[in-house]
Design an enzyme around this catalytic site. Structure first.
Site, short mmCIF file in Angstrom:
data_model
loop_
_atom_site.label_atom_id
_atom_site.label_comp_id
_atom_site.label_asym_id
_atom_site.label_seq_id
_atom_site.Cartn_x
_atom_site.Cartn_y
_atom_site.Cartn_z
N TRP A 102 0.82 -1.21 0.00
CA TRP A 102 0.00 0.00 0.00
C TRP A 102 0.85 1.26 0.00
O TRP A 102 0.49 2.26 -0.63
CB TRP A 102 -0.98 -0.03 1.18
CG TRP A 102 -1.82 -1.26 1.12
CD1 TRP A 102 -1.80 -2.32 1.98
CD2 TRP A 102 -2.76 -1.61 0.09
NE1 TRP A 102 -2.68 -3.29 1.56
CE2 TRP A 102 -3.28 -2.89 0.41
CE3 TRP A 102 -3.21 -0.98 -1.06
CZ2 TRP A 102 -4.22 -3.53 -0.38
CZ3 TRP A 102 -4.15 -1.61 -1.86
CH2 TRP A 102 -4.65 -2.88 -1.52
N ASP A 172 -1.53 6.76 6.28
CA ASP A 172 -2.63 5.92 5.86
C ASP A 172 -2.88 4.94 6.99
O ASP A 172 -2.07 4.04 7.25
CB ASP A 172 -2.25 5.19 4.57
CG ASP A 172 -3.29 4.16 4.13
OD1 ASP A 172 -4.33 4.01 4.81
OD2 ASP A 172 -3.05 3.49 3.11
N LYS A 196 -12.27 -1.60 7.19
CA LYS A 196 -11.49 -2.58 7.94
C LYS A 196 -11.74 -2.47 9.45
O LYS A 196 -12.00 -3.45 10.10
CB LYS A 196 -10.01 -2.41 7.62
CG LYS A 196 -9.69 -2.63 6.14
CD LYS A 196 -8.24 -2.40 5.83
CE LYS A 196 -7.96 -2.48 4.34
NZ LYS A 196 -8.20 -3.79 3.76
#
Length: 361
Positions: A102, A172, A196
């Site tokens: 990511w 993030d 999530k």
């Protein structure tokens, strides 16, 4: 009613009370004769949900008056580009600490719209750990330093955030926001896809320092400017109202159950339980992650053979556990144990793992 233990990495399990509340609200929400999905985002009834979600998040994180909660769409993947578009000036660059898939994607997008620079990486070691402070090569003139706080695929997590001096720190936090208390006010910007650890897919949380926002690029398309969302409290256009409603439900559940301190205690108990199974298995279960970088949200592991891994995943499904197959890019197995996963579910998994090792070792 049988229980399915949901270990998917995302969209992931949600707290049962938040789902039950939605179930009751859908046919007749707040005595409106409608569901929240049918109600105007300009209505007074929806306003209560919208601002409650914002205020709860600010309260749980202890945000100061210079930080604002925003609700956007497009997931963290849109933030990969939106962040540099807003904050990397012409001719400037930003630092990225590369800890896996990511952060690599975020860096790639930064280099499409501006310039991103690798200021630290554990790629040479297969992203098996988080780089130490001493290893970082930080540019004091960078627009910001970007980290990915938890890595769902590689199973690593920051347990101490880097010191970036006077350079703005950005994170993030899609997969571990709210898992424990931390100083959110240290960050100039935090973004997180909700699906999530905080709600369903469809809404992205952004927490931004308002004084930093004053420095943002003002020559951007309307919907790619953080200023648009800030000025209108994320109500410039139709927000993902049902997703925000569910975020509100999750945040109230979290607050009612002791807040971030209670979440951390439970999350550490869950993670420690699984890592103890690894350590006691005489190598049958192997964690590829350095011990000081192990994630408490996404526990990745390997078995002696891929055949055994396939059998493990198949047999866990037979007894009511889903989502334990590792990401397709790395294989193996993965248990995602976000806030909403009860300790009972992890205990069930741990007991199964011990028995599976006994009969297949």
């Amino acid at each position: 009613m049988s229980t399915t233990w949901n270990f998917y990495a995302g969209p992931a399990t949600l707290p049962a009370p938040a789902l039950e509340r939605a179930k009751a609200d859908i046919p007749n929400w707040e005595n409106t004769g409608m569901s929240v999905m049918e109600t105007s985002h300009r209505s007074a009834e929806y306003d209560v949900v919208h601002y409650s979600a914002m205020n709860l998040l600010a309260e749980l994180l202890g945000l100061d008056d210079d930080h604002q909660v925003l609700f956007l769409q497009g997931g963290a993947s849109t933030q990969f580009a939106m962040l540099p578009m807003n904050f990397i000036p012409k001719g400037g660059s930003a630092d990225y600490i590369n800890t896996g898939t990511w952060s690599q994607k975020a860096l790639k997008e930064a280099n499409i719209v501006a310039t991103g620079r690798v200021a630290g990486s554990s790629e040479a070691e297969g992203f098996a750990r988080i780089p130490n402070q001493e290893e970082l090569d930080l540019d004091p003139n960078a627009a910001y330093v970007h980290i990915t706080s938890n890595n769902t695929i590689k199973g690593t997590q920051y347990h101490a955030f880097p010191d970036t001096g006077s350079v703005p720190l950005v994170a993030d936090m899609s997969s571990d926001i709210l898992w424990r208390p931390f100083d959110a006010n240290r960050f100039h910007l935090i973004y997180a896809g909700a699906q999530k650890n905080i709600g369903p897919s469809g809404v992205t949380i952004v927490i931004i320092r308002k004084s930093w926002l004053e420095q943002a690029n003002s020559s951007l398309p309307t919907m790619l400017s953080y200023g648009t969302y800030s000025a209108k409290d994320s109500l410039y256009n139709t927000p993902p109202t049902f997703a925000i409603y569910m975020v509100r439900n999750v945040l109230e559940w979290l607050k009612d159950n002791g807040g971030l301190q209670a979440m951390e205690a439970t999350n550490r108990a869950k993670g420690d339980l699984l890592y103890r199974v690894f350590d006691e298995s005489a190598g049958f279960y192997r964690s590829p992650v350095a011990e000081d970088s192990r994630s408490y949200m996404n526990v990745v592991f390997r078995l002696p053979t891929e055949e055994l891994e396939a059998r493990f995943v198949a047999e866990t499904k037979e007894v009511g556990m889903v989502g334990l197959k590792g990401h397709r890019s790395v294989g193996g197995c993965r248990a995602s144990i976000y806030n909403a996963m009860p300790l009972e579910g992890v205990q069930f998994l741990a007991e199964f793992m011990r028995e599976f090792a006994r009969t297949n070792g």
